[in-house]
Design an enzyme around this catalytic site. Structure first.
Site, PDB file in Angstrom:
ATOM      1  CG  ASN A  40      -1.753  -1.203   1.384  1.00 12.74           C
ATOM      2  OD1 ASN A  40      -1.486  -2.029   2.263  1.00 12.74           O
ATOM      3  ND2 ASN A  40      -2.748  -1.368   0.528  1.00 12.74           N
ATOM      4  CG  HIS A  68      -3.951  -3.601  -2.724  1.00 14.73           C
ATOM      5  ND1 HIS A  68      -5.025  -3.139  -3.458  1.00 14.73           N
ATOM      6  CD2 HIS A  68      -4.405  -3.733  -1.453  1.00 14.73           C
ATOM      7  CE1 HIS A  68      -6.076  -2.994  -2.659  1.00 14.73           C
ATOM      8  NE2 HIS A  68      -5.726  -3.348  -1.440  1.00 14.73           N
ATOM      9  CG  HIS A 181      -3.667  -1.923   6.770  1.00 16.73           C
ATOM     10  ND1 HIS A 181      -3.889  -0.870   5.912  1.00 16.73           N
ATOM     11  CD2 HIS A 181      -3.123  -2.902   6.005  1.00 16.73           C
ATOM     12  CE1 HIS A 181      -3.513  -1.197   4.686  1.00 16.73           C
ATOM     13  NE2 HIS A 181      -3.051  -2.438   4.718  1.00 16.73           N
TER      14      HIS A 181
HETATM   15 FE   LIG Z   1      -2.530  -3.767   3.066  1.00 15.91          FE
HETATM   16 FE   LIG Z   2      -3.813  -6.549   1.264  1.00 12.06          FE
END
Ligand SMILES: [Fe+2]
Ligand SMILES: [Fe+2]
Length: 274
Positions: A40, A68, A181
C-alpha cells in the site's frame, strides 16, 4: 539472527515512517535482515518502482506485496528486474515475479522469505495457500541452507493466519500476518519454535480507518453510498511490525516482540513496552 518485519506501508505517512526510522533501527537493534510489506506504499494501492527503491534504500532487504501487488502497473515489469520484491506465491499462475526467495544476510547466512495469500473473506479466490507453502518449505528445510525463514501470510482472517502459524511450526522462524493493518496481541513462540503474530499492523497514520483518511470510509459505513476516493491519512505515522531473534543453527525463534514506534499506538520495542 536478528530479524525485523514491518507491516503494510500505507502511503506517504508510511513511507516517511520507514525512511525516517529504519536506518537508525538497523544500527541500534543490530538487525541482520529486514522485510517490509509494501503493498500500500503508493497512494494506498500497490507499490511503484520509485517507492520500492525508496524503501530498499531505507534499509529493507526484501519487500513483500499482497492482493494489491500489481495495482501500480509498472510493477508488472519492475518485479522481473528486482529480485528483492516478492509477490504472493499463490497469485495468478501467469503473474510475473516470484513468491519466495533465498536471500543472503550478514555473514553469508541465508534467509528464506515467502509470501502467500489466504482465502477467507478475500475479494478474489486464490489457490490453496497451505499446499503452496508446503512445497517451498519441503525444498528449504529450516536449519539447512536456510538459517532463518519468514512467511508473510496476507489475508483477513486471524483464524487462517494462526492456522498457518501452526502448519509451519518448527519449519519457519516467523509466520506473520499482513493485510488488516491492525496489529494483533497474540505475539508468541509456538511449541515447536516458530514465532507468530497474526497481524503485524501497518506503517501509517492510525488516526484513520486502517490507514485511509476517515471521511470517506465513515460516509460509506454510515450511508452505504460512496462519494470520493479513499485517500491515505497523512498524520503522524506509527511504524508497526515484529522483531524476532533466531538460533543460527536451528533457525527457530528464541525471542519475539511486537514493534510499535511513533504515532498514536501504545509504543513497543524489541525489549517490551517503551
Ligand atoms: Fe494492506
Ligand atoms: Fe492486502
Amino acid at each position: 539472527m536478528r530479524l525485523l518485519f514491518l507491516g503494510d506501508v500505507m502511503g506517504r505517512a508510511g513511507r516517511a515512517a520507514v525512511t525516517g526510522t529504519l536506518p537508525r533501527l538497523k544500527t541500534d537493534w543490530r538487525l541482520d535482515f529486514v522485510v517490509v510489506n509494501g503493498e500500500n506504499a503508493t497512494s494506498g494501492a500497490g507499490l511503484s518502482p520509485a517507492h520500492a527503491q525508496v524503501l530498499l534504500n531505507a534499509g529493507a532487504d526484501c519487500l513483500t506485496l499482497g492482493d494489491h501487488a500489481f495495482d501500480q502497473r509498472d510493477m508488472l515489469q519492475f518485479i522481473e528486474r528486482e529480485p528483492r520484491i516478492l509477490r504472493p506465491l499463490n497469485y495468478a499462475k501467469t503473474a510475473p515475479g516470484r513468491g519466495h526467495q533465498l536471500f543472503e544476510a550478514k555473514g553469508g547466512r541465508k534467509v528464506l522469505v515467502m509470501q502467500v495469500l489466504g482465502q477467507v473473506f478475500m475479494k478474489r479466490p486464490f489457490p490453496d495457500p497451505f499446499s503452496a507453502v508446503e512445497g517451498v518449505l519441503r525444498s528449504h528445510p529450516l536449519g539447512g541452507l536456510a538459517a532463518a525463514a519468514i512467511i508473510d501470510m496476507h489475508c483477513e482472517a486471524t483464524s487462517e493466519k494462526m492456522a498457518m502459524g501452526h502448519f509451519c511450526d518448527g519449519r519457519a522462524s516467523l509466520v506473520v500476518g499482513t493485510h488488516t493493518h491492525v496489529p494483533t496481541a497474540d505475539t508468541q513462540i509456538l511449541p515447536a519454535g516458530t514465532a507468530l503474530q497474526s497481524d503485524a499492523g501497518m506503517c501509517g497514520d492510525y488516526n484513520s480507518v486502517i490507514g485511509m483518511d476517515k471521511g470517506e470510509p465513515l460516509r460509506r459505513f454510515i450511508t452505504g453510498m460512496p462519494k470520493d476516493r479513499f485517500t491515505p491519512a497523512t498524520g503522524e505515522p506509527t511504524l508497526s511490525g515484529v522483531f524476532v531473534e533466531t538460533d543460527d543453527r536451528t533457525g527457530k525463534a528464541l525471542r519475539v516482540a511486537p514493534i510499535r514506534l511513533g504515532g498514536r499506538l501504545q509504543q513497543a520495542g524489541p525489549d517490551g513496552p517503551l
